[in-house]
Design an enzyme around this catalytic site. Sequence first.
Site, short mmCIF file in Angstrom:
data_model
loop_
_atom_site.label_atom_id
_atom_site.label_comp_id
_atom_site.label_asym_id
_atom_site.label_seq_id
_atom_site.Cartn_x
_atom_site.Cartn_y
_atom_site.Cartn_z
N HIS A 150 0.81 -1.25 0.03
CA HIS A 150 0.03 0.03 -0.01
C HIS A 150 0.56 1.18 -0.04
O HIS A 150 0.50 2.30 -0.57
CB HIS A 150 -0.67 -0.09 1.43
CG HIS A 150 -1.64 1.24 1.68
ND1 HIS A 150 -1.30 2.06 2.37
CD2 HIS A 150 -2.63 1.74 0.88
CE1 HIS A 150 -2.11 3.13 2.51
NE2 HIS A 150 -2.88 2.96 1.45
N GLU A 167 2.02 1.98 -3.48
CA GLU A 167 0.80 2.64 -4.20
C GLU A 167 0.77 4.00 -4.14
O GLU A 167 0.70 4.94 -5.04
CB GLU A 167 -0.41 1.99 -3.73
CG GLU A 167 -1.69 2.39 -4.48
CD GLU A 167 -2.74 2.93 -3.54
OE1 GLU A 167 -3.07 3.91 -3.14
OE2 GLU A 167 -3.40 2.02 -2.93
N HIS A 168 0.87 4.48 -2.70
CA HIS A 168 0.87 5.81 -2.54
C HIS A 168 2.24 6.71 -3.22
O HIS A 168 2.08 7.81 -4.06
CB HIS A 168 1.19 6.15 -1.03
CG HIS A 168 -0.24 6.48 -0.24
ND1 HIS A 168 -0.39 7.26 0.41
CD2 HIS A 168 -1.15 5.31 -0.20
CE1 HIS A 168 -1.74 6.95 1.13
NE2 HIS A 168 -2.02 5.87 0.61
#
Lengths: 448, 447
Positions: free
Chosen positions: A75, A78-79
Site C-alpha cells: 500500500h 501505491e501511494h
Amino acid sequence: MRHRFTFIIGLLALGLGLAPALPASAAVFSPKSFTLENGLQVVVVENHRIPVVTHMVWYKTGSADEARGKSGIAHFLEHLMFRGTETLKPGEFSRIVNRNGGNDNAFTSWDYTAYFQSVAADRLALVMEMEADRMANLRLTDEVVLPERDVILEERRQVIDNNPNAVLGEQMRAAQYLHYPYRVPIIGWESEMRTLTTEDALAWYDRWYAPNNAIVVIAGDVTVDQVRPLAEKYYGKVARREIARRDRVEEPPQQAARRIERIDARVQQPSVSRQYLAPSHQWGETQHQYALEVLAEILSGGPTSRLYRKLVVEDAIAVSAGAYYSGDAIGPGSFGFAGSPRPGVEVEAVEAGIDAEIARLLADGVTEAEIADAKQRLKASAVFAVDSIRGPANILGRALTLGQSIEDVESWPERIDAVTEAEIEAAAKSVLVPEHSVTGILRPKPTS
Amino acid sequence: MTQVFSRFLLALLLVPLLALPARAIDIQRVTSPGGIEAWLVADPTNPIIALEVAFRGGSASEPAGKEGLASLATDLLTEGAGDLDSQAFQKRLADLSISLYFSSGRDSLQAGFRTLTENRDEAFSLMHLALTEPRFDEPAVARARSQMLVGLKRELERPGSIASRAFWSAAFPDHPYGSSPSGTPESVDGLTVADMQEFIGRRFARNNLLVGVVGDITPAELGERLDALFAGLPERANIPEVPEVQPSFAGDVMVIDRNIPQSTVLFGQRGVKRSDPDFFAVSILGEVIGGGFGSRLTEEIREKRGLAYSVYAGLASLDRGAMLIGNVGTANARVSESLDLVRQEWARLSEEGPTEEEMADAKAYLTGSFWLGLDNSSRIASTLVAIQREGLGIDYLDRRSAEIEAVTMADLKRVARDLFDAKALTFVVVGKPEGVTATRPAPGQDS
C-alpha cells in the site's frame, strides 16, 4: 469533490450485487482482449453513452505478498507511485490528470494493486503514456518518501484506529487466519509501517511492477481498434521482466472455534459478527463458489431475505442482520454473518438468532422458491452492472487479476442459473463448520 | 476480501455540489397529457429505465421539535402501501429487481427507481402506490424508529459525525439548518404517524415535483405514465417558508474531547449560493485551495509535511444559505500546526488570489470532470433533476463550460479578497488536540 473516491470499492464485486444476467446465455460485458509481446494483457469494454473512458492498470500483487516485518509496503508503494518518475515531478501525475478534466486514484488489497484514471475519451493516450511511464521509471528519494510515510500513518489512524468496528475487524482477521497472510492488515501494523524505507519501496517495485505482471482494462467511449496502437506505442516499450512466484503459505487445518470480544468506551451500539473460512474462486473446494453466492442472496438479499425478515421484522430483536460471501481471493475466502440489536435487546439475543438461522439452514435446507427468486435477482444485477463505465472495468480487472478468465465473468449468469438445491445444501454444510469460524463481539463499556 | 485502501478518502460531510459539463447529452422536455413536465434522456442501449423525482421541502422545513421527521417519513414509504404490507411490498420489488427509494435532504425530498424495461409497469405502479397510499403500519414504524435511534447512537461513535453535528449547530444557531436531519433521541421518540402523513401530504403535490428520466423509454410513453404516476396527488404543496440565513462564523475554535489518536477537524466560513453570480468564481477558488492533489491545502498539509491523509475544502450551497467548508484529520500532537496552515493558506489566497496556472487548472478540472459523474443512468437522471431544481435551464449542459471559462482573474481576486476571511474561519475539533485552545464551548457539549 476532486480525488476523493471511496476506499472500499470491492463491495461491488461479483456476488455482492455485481454482475450479470438476462437470458442465461447472454454475454455480460462482451469485452475484447489482446496481449502485447511483453506479456501485458489489455481488455476493452465499449460503452459509448458519454465521451468518457476509465483506464485501469491492475498489478498481480498485494499486501499478502509482503515479507514478514514489511507489512504495509504494498500500500505504501501505491501511494509512492504518485511521487514522481524520471520525467514527472512528485504529485505531477494527478495534477496533469486534473488539468485535463480527469480524476485518478488507486487502491491496494491483499491480492492486487490497481491504479485508474477517468478522463474524456480524447485524453486516453495521455493517461496511457503516464501510466506506462510509471510502470518502468519510478523515481523515489527520502525527501518524498518520508512525508508520505507520515501520510499512511495518518491514514491508519483515520480508517482503523479512530473506528472501533475497524479495530475489531482487524483483530478478527488475525484470528481467522492462523497462518495465511490475509491475517495481516493491508495498511500494515503500525510498528512495521514506521520502519518502511525508500529501499523497501523500490525493492517492492522492482519485484512486482512489470508489464507481464499487469492487466490494463479500458472501458468507455473507445474501440479495441483504437486502443491497440496506443497500447503498443506506450506499454509496448516497457520491457518484460522476470517476476518471482507468489509465495503463499498454506493455511493449516482450523480445529477450534474462536471468539473475541472488544469492549470500547467509544462504542454506543453493540454488534456481533461471525465469519467462516470459505472456498474462493481459486482456493479450497471451489466447486461451491456459485452455490455460496446464491446462498448469500437467500440469506441476505434485501428486506425479504431470511435473516432480515426473521431477526429484524418478525422477531424484532435486531436493527440489522445480514450475511455475505466473499470469494474474490487467491487464498481462502470467507462467508460471514452480522447483526446489531434493537435498543433494549442484548447482543447475545442477536447472536442466538443468527445461530438459529444457521441451524435451520443446515437442518432443513432452502426451498426451490427461494432459489428461483435469488437467481432471478442475481441475474438482473448483471444487466444493471452494464449500465456503468467504471463498474465493468472494476469487475473485469479484479476477476482477471485474481486468476479468473473473461469466460468466467461472461458465463456468470449461466453458472448461477445452474446451481441446484443439493449444491447449496452441500456448500452450506461444507462451510458452516464451527471450528472454522471466528465470532466477534463489540460492546460498549458498561456505565457504572 | 473486499477491503481496499486507497490514496484518498471520500469527503463525507459536504452537500453535493451542483456542477455540470457541456457536451452532447440530448435532453428532451416531455409534457404529459395532464401537464406534468419531465426531462428525458432516451437511450435504448440497455433495457433499463431510471427515474428520479425531487420535491421541495426537506428536513429544514420540519416543525420545531419534530427533527428527524423527514428522514423517518421517507424511510417508511417503501415499508408498505395500498394493500401491500411491508414484506409484501418489498417482496414485489425484490422479485422484479426494482430498486425504489425515498430519501430526504435539508432542502428537498428525493425519490427514484431503477428497473428493467420489462418490469416498468410494476415500477411505476409501486412508486405511485408509495406516493399516494403509504401505510405507516405500526410494526414498520417501530422498526424504522428503532433503526433511526440506533443510527443516532452510531453517530456518537464517529468523530466525523460528532464534529458535523456541532459544526452545523454552531453555524446556524437560530435556523433549522442548525438541526441535524437525523434528529435527536427525544425528537425521534415523539414522531407520530399523523406527523408523517401531514409532512408527506404537504409536499407531494403536482406543482412541487421535478422529474428526470434516463433510459429505454420513448417520450410518448413517458408522458402517459407520468400522469398515472402522480395521479391522486394534490394540486398544490403547502410548505412552511424556510428563511434566508447567513452562517454565524466568528473565528472560534471549539474542541470536543474524545480519547482517539487522531483529531477530526471541520472548518468553515460563509459561502455563496448556486444562484450567486460569483458561484463559479468561488468554485474555482475552492478547487485552488482545497480541491485535492495540487490544491494549496493538500500541498502544504499532506504532501510537504505528511500531517494528514485527507484534507479538503469546498463550497456547500443550500437553498437558503451557503458555506465554504473543509475538513482535515491530523494526529493529536500536530493539530495546531494543521490549523495554522489552514489559516495561513486562507489568508494568502485572500491577499494574493490564485496564480494564472492555478486558475487555468481549476477551470479545466471543473469543466472536464463534470462528465465523469454521469457514470450510470440514475446519476444522469439525478443531474437532470438538479438542473431543474436550481432553475439553470435545459441548455445548461451546453452553457456550463463557457460560464466557467468566462470567470476572469479580476473576478477571482475580487472574490478571494471579499469572501475568504481567515479571521472568520471557525473550527470544530474532535479528539485530544495538543496546543489548541478552545475559544468557546461546542454546541451541545458541557465544557
